[in-house]
Design an enzyme around this catalytic site. Structure first.
Site, PDB file in Angstrom:
ATOM      1  N   ILE A  39       0.830  -1.214   0.000  1.00 39.56           N
ATOM      2  CA  ILE A  39       0.000   0.000   0.000  1.00 39.56           C
ATOM      3  C   ILE A  39       0.864   1.263   0.000  1.00 39.56           C
ATOM      4  O   ILE A  39       0.429   2.303  -0.499  1.00 39.56           O
ATOM      5  CB  ILE A  39      -0.987   0.016   1.177  1.00 39.56           C
ATOM      6  N   SER A 177      -5.192  -0.393  11.862  1.00 37.62           N
ATOM      7  CA  SER A 177      -6.013  -1.485  11.341  1.00 37.62           C
ATOM      8  C   SER A 177      -7.210  -1.703  12.257  1.00 37.62           C
ATOM      9  O   SER A 177      -7.168  -1.403  13.451  1.00 37.62           O
ATOM     10  CB  SER A 177      -5.195  -2.774  11.262  1.00 37.62           C
ATOM     11  N   TYR A 214       0.440  -8.176  17.107  1.00 33.99           N
ATOM     12  CA  TYR A 214       0.052  -7.378  15.941  1.00 33.99           C
ATOM     13  C   TYR A 214      -1.150  -6.497  16.275  1.00 33.99           C
ATOM     14  O   TYR A 214      -1.138  -5.289  16.006  1.00 33.99           O
ATOM     15  CB  TYR A 214      -0.276  -8.304  14.773  1.00 33.99           C
ATOM     16  N   LYS A 218      -1.471  -2.239  16.646  1.00 33.29           N
ATOM     17  CA  LYS A 218      -2.463  -1.431  15.937  1.00 33.29           C
ATOM     18  C   LYS A 218      -3.246  -0.552  16.914  1.00 33.29           C
ATOM     19  O   LYS A 218      -3.597   0.586  16.597  1.00 33.29           O
ATOM     20  CB  LYS A 218      -3.414  -2.328  15.157  1.00 33.29           C
ATOM     21  N   SER A 249      -0.389  -8.598   0.760  1.00 33.69           N
ATOM     22  CA  SER A 249       0.810  -7.903   1.202  1.00 33.69           C
ATOM     23  C   SER A 249       2.012  -8.829   1.182  1.00 33.69           C
ATOM     24  O   SER A 249       1.911 -10.009   1.516  1.00 33.69           O
ATOM     25  CB  SER A 249       0.623  -7.372   2.625  1.00 33.69           C
TER      26      SER A 249
END
Length: 351
Positions: A39, A177, A214, A218, A249
């Site tokens: 991205i 996210s 993770y 975020k 990704s």
């Protein structure tokens, strides 16, 4: 704490992604971290098509960065993109990048904090050169206690100069996210003398903790963006945080799980579709509202509009957590780079 349901998350993934927005970026300067792939690269291409005055692709690898520059030129015809090297796993590299920016960039209009670290699926602890757990040092798709916040804070004086000298409203975009809905920080962390010293320590990072790392990172992205925004509220700068969607990704190139591959085939957006959310956070305008500056400050952005973040960051309790994490972050970063103390004193105010 209310959490966004997995079903709602998947419904968003099936929804039609709004088209990319456009703006006149002639004469302006944009910096995109993690711009050699995914991205970040797609966002850089969109900025190039808007004829941005200077476009800085901030990458860790010279080889991959040079390849990205060539690909961008071939795809858009834009020949002014610049490769600047920065390793967010190394505080010294971040400091050198900022030194170069303060020396060579007369203005910074758009700062896209998109650098990413892949989430480990095996629950193992890995440390950076500076001794911090990897996902927390890399922070923009990683953690709030180190490199990306450090870069953002050290760049803030030039961002503020840009606003005043050119009568414009720069934006700092933090990539997060919807995964942040599915976690919360333990009281043990929030009640500790310094939350980030615990979060980045080997002793705390058990295999169970690491499996949620993770999502934790975020959540910290959201806290950082809101905290910084609250402290530049009186300044002509927008800080917001964006959910780019679940996208294909290269970060997951080492994940061989058949289930994950099938999940991607069924639900993942393309990197270009995800990048549209970064572009909207960088240049978009909320629907039906001309007061863009105030409405977008500290906003959580997704699907080309303002969304609401997790309940864990909202309300009086969320504000207490935000303030605690901010104090601990600044305490940590002041030890890394003494300039942080001056930036806080000269550029920020109490929320």
């Amino acid at each position: 704490m209310a959490k966004r349901s997995h079903i709602r998350f998947l419904c968003k993934q099936w929804a039609t992604v709004p088209p990319v927005v456009h703006a006149d970026l002639r004469g302006k300067t944009a910096i995109v971290l993690g711009a050699n792939t995914g991205i970040g690269f797609e966002a850089a291409q969109h900025f190039a098509r808007m004829d941005v005055g200077r476009l800085i692709l901030a990458c860790r690898s010279r080889e991959k960065g040079e390849t990205a520059i060539e690909r961008l030129n071939q795809a858009t015809g834009y020949s002014k993109a610049e490769l600047w090297l920065v390793d967010l796993g190394d505080f010294a590299s971040v400091g050198a990048f900022v030194d170069q920016a303060l020396r060579d960039l007369e203005r910074v209009d758009l700062l896209i904090l998109n650098a990413a670290a892949a989430a480990r699926m095996d629950g193992l602890f890995t440390a950076t050169n500076d001794g911090w757990e990897t996902s927390y040092e890399l922070f923009s798709q990683s953690g709030q206690q180190s490199s990306s916040p450090l870069l953002a804070l050290l760049m803030l004086p030039r961002v503020l100069e840009t606003a005043k000298r050119h009568n414009t409203i720069p934006r700092i975009v933090v990539v997060s996210s919807d995964f942040h809905f599915w976690t919360e920080l333990e009281d043990k962390v929030l009640n500790s003398p310094n939350a980030f010293e615990i979060l980045g320590s080997k002793e705390y990072c058990t295999s169970q903790i690491m499996k949620a790392r993770y999502a934790d990172s975020k959540l910290l992205n959201v806290f950082f963006a809101r905290a910084l925004s609250n402290r530049v509220r009186e300044q002509p700068v927008i800080v917001n945080v964006v959910h780019p969607g679940f996208c294909y990704s290269e970060l997951r190139r080492d994940i061989t799980s058949l289930g994950m591959r099938l999940y991607e085939m069924m639900f993942a957006w393309t990197a270009e579709q995800g990048s549209r959310q970064l572009i909207w956070a960088a240049v978009g305008t909320p629907k039906g509202d001309n007061d863009t500056s105030n409405k977008l400050k500290g906003a959580y952005v997704g699907m080309a509009d303002i969304d609401e973040p997790s309940d864990f960051v909202l309300g009086d309790e969320g504000k207490k957590r935000e303030d605690k994490l901010w104090v601990d972050l600044i305490s940590t970063l002041e030890k890394v780079d003494p300039r942080v103390k001056d930036v806080v004193a000269q550029c920020l105010t109490a929320p």
